[in-house]
Design an enzyme around this catalytic site. Structure first.
Site, PDB file in Angstrom:
ATOM      1  N   MET A 106      20.983  87.934  89.251  1.00 23.56           N
ATOM      2  CA  MET A 106      20.740  86.670  88.246  1.00 23.56           C
ATOM      3  C   MET A 106      21.066  85.382  88.685  1.00 23.56           C
ATOM      4  O   MET A 106      21.434  85.155  89.697  1.00 23.56           O
ATOM      5  CB  MET A 106      21.732  87.084  86.988  1.00 23.56           C
ATOM      6  CG  MET A 106      23.284  86.675  87.159  1.00 23.56           C
ATOM      7  SD  MET A 106      24.262  86.243  86.083  1.00 23.56           S
ATOM      8  CE  MET A 106      24.310  88.018  84.937  1.00 23.56           C
ATOM      9  N   ASN A 107      20.035  84.367  88.111  1.00 23.65           N
ATOM     10  CA  ASN A 107      20.536  82.956  88.245  1.00 23.65           C
ATOM     11  C   ASN A 107      20.691  82.235  86.935  1.00 23.65           C
ATOM     12  O   ASN A 107      21.478  82.855  86.203  1.00 23.65           O
ATOM     13  CB  ASN A 107      19.581  82.339  89.328  1.00 23.65           C
ATOM     14  CG  ASN A 107      18.133  82.467  88.931  1.00 23.65           C
ATOM     15  OD1 ASN A 107      17.307  83.515  89.319  1.00 23.65           O
ATOM     16  ND2 ASN A 107      17.424  81.394  88.577  1.00 23.65           N
ATOM     17  N   ASP A 108      19.975  81.132  86.663  1.00 25.73           N
ATOM     18  CA  ASP A 108      20.398  80.457  85.591  1.00 25.73           C
ATOM     19  C   ASP A 108      20.854  80.902  84.085  1.00 25.73           C
ATOM     20  O   ASP A 108      19.995  81.867  83.849  1.00 25.73           O
ATOM     21  CB  ASP A 108      19.146  79.260  85.189  1.00 25.73           C
ATOM     22  CG  ASP A 108      18.625  78.706  86.494  1.00 25.73           C
ATOM     23  OD1 ASP A 108      18.998  78.944  87.457  1.00 25.73           O
ATOM     24  OD2 ASP A 108      17.571  78.076  86.039  1.00 25.73           O
TER      25      ASP A 108
ATOM     26  N   TRP B  89      15.965  86.944  94.394  1.00 29.10           N
ATOM     27  CA  TRP B  89      15.045  86.382  93.365  1.00 29.10           C
ATOM     28  C   TRP B  89      13.724  86.691  93.412  1.00 29.10           C
ATOM     29  O   TRP B  89      13.068  86.788  94.478  1.00 29.10           O
ATOM     30  CB  TRP B  89      15.076  84.788  93.814  1.00 29.10           C
ATOM     31  CG  TRP B  89      14.239  83.738  92.675  1.00 29.10           C
ATOM     32  CD1 TRP B  89      15.090  83.376  91.436  1.00 29.10           C
ATOM     33  CD2 TRP B  89      13.081  84.035  92.551  1.00 29.10           C
ATOM     34  NE1 TRP B  89      14.066  82.795  90.731  1.00 29.10           N
ATOM     35  CE2 TRP B  89      12.900  82.967  91.155  1.00 29.10           C
ATOM     36  CE3 TRP B  89      11.836  84.097  93.170  1.00 29.10           C
ATOM     37  CZ2 TRP B  89      11.383  82.494  90.917  1.00 29.10           C
ATOM     38  CZ3 TRP B  89      10.731  83.672  92.804  1.00 29.10           C
ATOM     39  CH2 TRP B  89      10.423  82.920  91.555  1.00 29.10           C
TER      40      TRP B  89
ATOM     41  N   PHE C 257      10.457  81.932  83.443  1.00 30.06           N
ATOM     42  CA  PHE C 257      11.579  80.752  83.987  1.00 30.06           C
ATOM     43  C   PHE C 257      12.364  80.377  82.895  1.00 30.06           C
ATOM     44  O   PHE C 257      12.428  80.603  81.778  1.00 30.06           O
ATOM     45  CB  PHE C 257      11.034  79.960  84.746  1.00 30.06           C
ATOM     46  CG  PHE C 257      10.436  80.018  86.053  1.00 30.06           C
ATOM     47  CD1 PHE C 257      10.238  81.494  86.403  1.00 30.06           C
ATOM     48  CD2 PHE C 257      10.214  79.117  87.098  1.00 30.06           C
ATOM     49  CE1 PHE C 257       9.886  81.693  87.754  1.00 30.06           C
ATOM     50  CE2 PHE C 257       9.629  79.104  88.475  1.00 30.06           C
ATOM     51  CZ  PHE C 257       9.709  80.723  88.826  1.00 30.06           C
ATOM     52  N   SER C 258      13.481  79.405  83.212  1.00 29.78           N
ATOM     53  CA  SER C 258      14.441  79.200  82.213  1.00 29.78           C
ATOM     54  C   SER C 258      14.150  78.322  81.112  1.00 29.78           C
ATOM     55  O   SER C 258      12.932  77.845  81.081  1.00 29.78           O
ATOM     56  CB  SER C 258      15.364  78.238  83.070  1.00 29.78           C
ATOM     57  OG  SER C 258      16.145  78.911  84.019  1.00 29.78           O
TER      58      SER C 258
ATOM     59  N   ASP D 217      11.893  74.308  82.349  1.00 32.80           N
ATOM     60  CA  ASP D 217      13.319  74.453  81.831  1.00 32.80           C
ATOM     61  C   ASP D 217      13.567  73.614  80.357  1.00 32.80           C
ATOM     62  O   ASP D 217      14.428  72.625  80.462  1.00 32.80           O
ATOM     63  CB  ASP D 217      14.272  73.773  83.035  1.00 32.80           C
ATOM     64  CG  ASP D 217      14.279  74.408  84.194  1.00 32.80           C
ATOM     65  OD1 ASP D 217      13.468  75.553  84.220  1.00 32.80           O
ATOM     66  OD2 ASP D 217      14.590  73.991  85.197  1.00 32.80           O
TER      67      ASP D 217
ATOM     68  N   GLU E 248      16.140  69.721  87.677  1.00 30.02           N
ATOM     69  CA  GLU E 248      15.973  71.049  86.923  1.00 30.02           C
ATOM     70  C   GLU E 248      16.851  71.136  85.965  1.00 30.02           C
ATOM     71  O   GLU E 248      18.028  70.467  85.762  1.00 30.02           O
ATOM     72  CB  GLU E 248      16.133  72.175  87.959  1.00 30.02           C
ATOM     73  CG  GLU E 248      15.324  72.148  89.161  1.00 30.02           C
ATOM     74  CD  GLU E 248      15.465  73.519  89.919  1.00 30.02           C
ATOM     75  OE1 GLU E 248      14.103  74.071  90.270  1.00 30.02           O
ATOM     76  OE2 GLU E 248      16.198  73.881  90.553  1.00 30.02           O
TER      77      GLU E 248
ATOM     78  N   TRP F  53      21.703  77.558  95.475  1.00 30.19           N
ATOM     79  CA  TRP F  53      20.594  78.103  96.114  1.00 30.19           C
ATOM     80  C   TRP F  53      20.479  78.221  97.760  1.00 30.19           C
ATOM     81  O   TRP F  53      19.835  79.075  98.111  1.00 30.19           O
ATOM     82  CB  TRP F  53      19.261  77.280  95.818  1.00 30.19           C
ATOM     83  CG  TRP F  53      18.982  77.496  94.292  1.00 30.19           C
ATOM     84  CD1 TRP F  53      18.609  76.803  93.275  1.00 30.19           C
ATOM     85  CD2 TRP F  53      18.239  78.902  93.865  1.00 30.19           C
ATOM     86  NE1 TRP F  53      18.374  77.412  92.118  1.00 30.19           N
ATOM     87  CE2 TRP F  53      18.077  78.826  92.560  1.00 30.19           C
ATOM     88  CE3 TRP F  53      18.048  80.116  94.499  1.00 30.19           C
ATOM     89  CZ2 TRP F  53      17.388  79.859  91.721  1.00 30.19           C
ATOM     90  CZ3 TRP F  53      17.567  81.158  93.641  1.00 30.19           C
ATOM     91  CH2 TRP F  53      17.374  80.896  92.466  1.00 30.19           C
TER      92      TRP F  53
END
Ligand code: FRU
Length: 460
Positions: free
Chosen positions: A1-3, A27, A62-63, A130, A185, A268
């Site tokens: 997972m990321n954001d 990712w 994406f986010s 985002d 971002e 990152w």
């Protein structure tokens, strides 16, 4: 997972979506994972909410963020990315919508709802992402989206909508003058304690003294918002977190009015090559943190719900610290510690205070404080890492004549240090096996310590 994505309160529970690759610990193929909670601490997983299965988001969902619509449905506003152009394919980033009931979501048939035609002149269609949405007090919705000029500098755009589906450009909220990295971002923008606060996660930052050391870091700007022009005027900026692993935070407002933030507890530059690729998981979230503004700065506290999961306190007062020592009952890997450190003789402050944690016979990590320089350091180079990436970070703290107050939340794979009542926070991941539970103290020169320790979530 990321954001973290879509961090929100909907139908009686908290929702946390997140950037998620279900197929690997690297990712790729971004989905939206989904979890729900009643206390922001215990989370139950639900099926992934979004998969990259439409032509406009085939390279990734994406986010983005989430909001309850007037008709009671939950709206997800996210960045759909597609690739075009054969061998030299480029990513085109657009904003898209899906609606659902808190479990299942349908993508809107007219996606994308914002694309390159909606961008003011001179902005790149390749970096436009985002969206963070909020409800306007006067009705309708607003969102802030990250974009960039052709020279790579970040720009934040505000868009308005009456229904959450049809959006129109309103203003350029803020622009990067080149000082704070390049692309910005994951913006977030909200009123707090009489001010407006803008969060961004800039890419490729240059350090300034002890600020902004993370390359891809986090920035909190505090200032004023001009409703007429739609412009934000920053009066002050600081890193949101001074540790190693914290990025892309997002906030929500709790039903009782608290502004709570959660961040991706990674970075990152190190997340792509950890030496632990054989693990079944990668990526984690920070503790949710309550935000406030004091003395013109951002203050953070671990959410108060954490206190519900404390075991019995283990308390020591006025402990003289010099040679390396342990304290009975002070150990563990899911623990909260409230530590006050003072010089024994204020005219002669100790040179360095050290706490080792996640310690076994071979490995440990360090939190150390040099009062002469007002520097607090996290160091995980002896934590058993298989990689030579960044392992330490220093934070310049307020000079309080040798005293410091540390509120430490140690978890199985992380440490979060709230310094001097939350004036600054340092976060780092540690990959040492959770069986390493030792905690020890040492001072070069004489320091005196008060400590209260709690096991969390009945660890013991
Ligand atoms: C930030 C970020 C976002 C993007 C997402 C992709 O960490 O690069 O800008 O939407 O991750 O996973």
């Amino acid at each position: 997972m990321n954001d973290p994505n879509g961090f929100s309160y909907y139908r009686g529970q908290y929702h946390l979506f997140y950037q998620y690759n279900p197929y690997d610990t690297q990712w790729d193929a971004m989905h939206w994972g989904h979890a729900v909670s009643h206390d922001l601490l215990h989370w139950s997983y639900l099926p992934a909410a979004l998969a990259p299965d439409a032509p406009y988001d085939s390279f990734g969902c994406f986010s983005g963020s989430a909001m309850e619509l007037n008709d009671g449905r939950q709206l997800l506003l996210y960045t759909g990315v597609r690739k075009e152009g054969g061998d030299k394919a480029k990513e085109f980033q657009t904003q898209c919508v899906a609606v659902g009931d808190g479990v299942d979501y349908q993508k809107y048939e007219k996606n994308p709802v914002l694309d390159m035609d909606d961008l003011p002149e001179g902005l790149s269609p390749y970096d436009f992402r985002d969206p963070k949405i909020w409800r306007r007090p006067e009705g309708g919705y607003r969102c802030v989206v990250g974009a960039r000029r052709m020279d790579k500098r970040g720009v934040l755009l505000l868009f308005d909508s009456d229904d959450g589906f049809r959006w129109r450009f309103f203003s350029i909220l803020a622009e990067n003058d080149g000082r704070l990295g390049l692309m910005w971002e994951c913006p977030d923008f909200f009123p707090l304690d009489g001010k407006h606060v803008l969060f961004v996660s800039p890419q490729d930052m240059l350090p300034e003294g002890f600020e902004y050391h993370n390359g891809n870091g986090t920035v909190c700007q505090i200032g004023a918002f001009d409703e007429e022009t739609g412009k934000f005027h920053a009066e002050f900026d600081q890193a949101i977190d001074y540790g190693i692993d914290f990025y892309a935070p997002q906030t929500l407002l709790t039903p009782d009015g608290r502004r709570v933030m959660i961040g991706w507890m990674q970075n990152w530059d190190t997340s792509k090559n950890t030496g632990y690729e054989d693990r079944q998981w990668f990526g984690q979230m920070s503790l949710p943190r309550e935000l406030s503004i004091r003395n013109r700065r951002l203050y953070q506290q671990p959410i108060r719900e954490l206190a519900l999961y404390r075991g019995q306190p283990v308390e020591y007062k006025n402990v003289p610290v010099s040679e390396c020592m342990t304290l009975s009952g002070v150990e563990g890997r899911s623990v909260e510690m409230d530590i006050q450190i003072r010089p024994e003789d204020a005219a002669n402050p100790y040179h360095k205070f050290t706490m080792r944690f996640a310690q076994d016979d071979q490995y440990y990590s360090i939190l150390s404080y040099r009062p002469h320089e007002s520097l607090l350091k996290i160091d995980r180079k002896f934590s058993g890492s298989r990689r030579a990436y960044i392992h330490q970070r220093r934070c310049q703290v307020a000079d309080r004549s040798g005293e410091i107050h540390l509120h430490v939340i140690l978890d199985r794979f992380s440490i979060e240090v709230f310094i001097n009542d939350g004036e600054q926070v340092m976060t780092a991941t540690i990959l040492t096996d959770p069986s390493a539970r030792g905690i020890s103290f040492e001072a070069d020169g004489k320091a005196v310590m008060d400590i209260t320790k709690y096991s969390l979530f009945s660890e013991e």
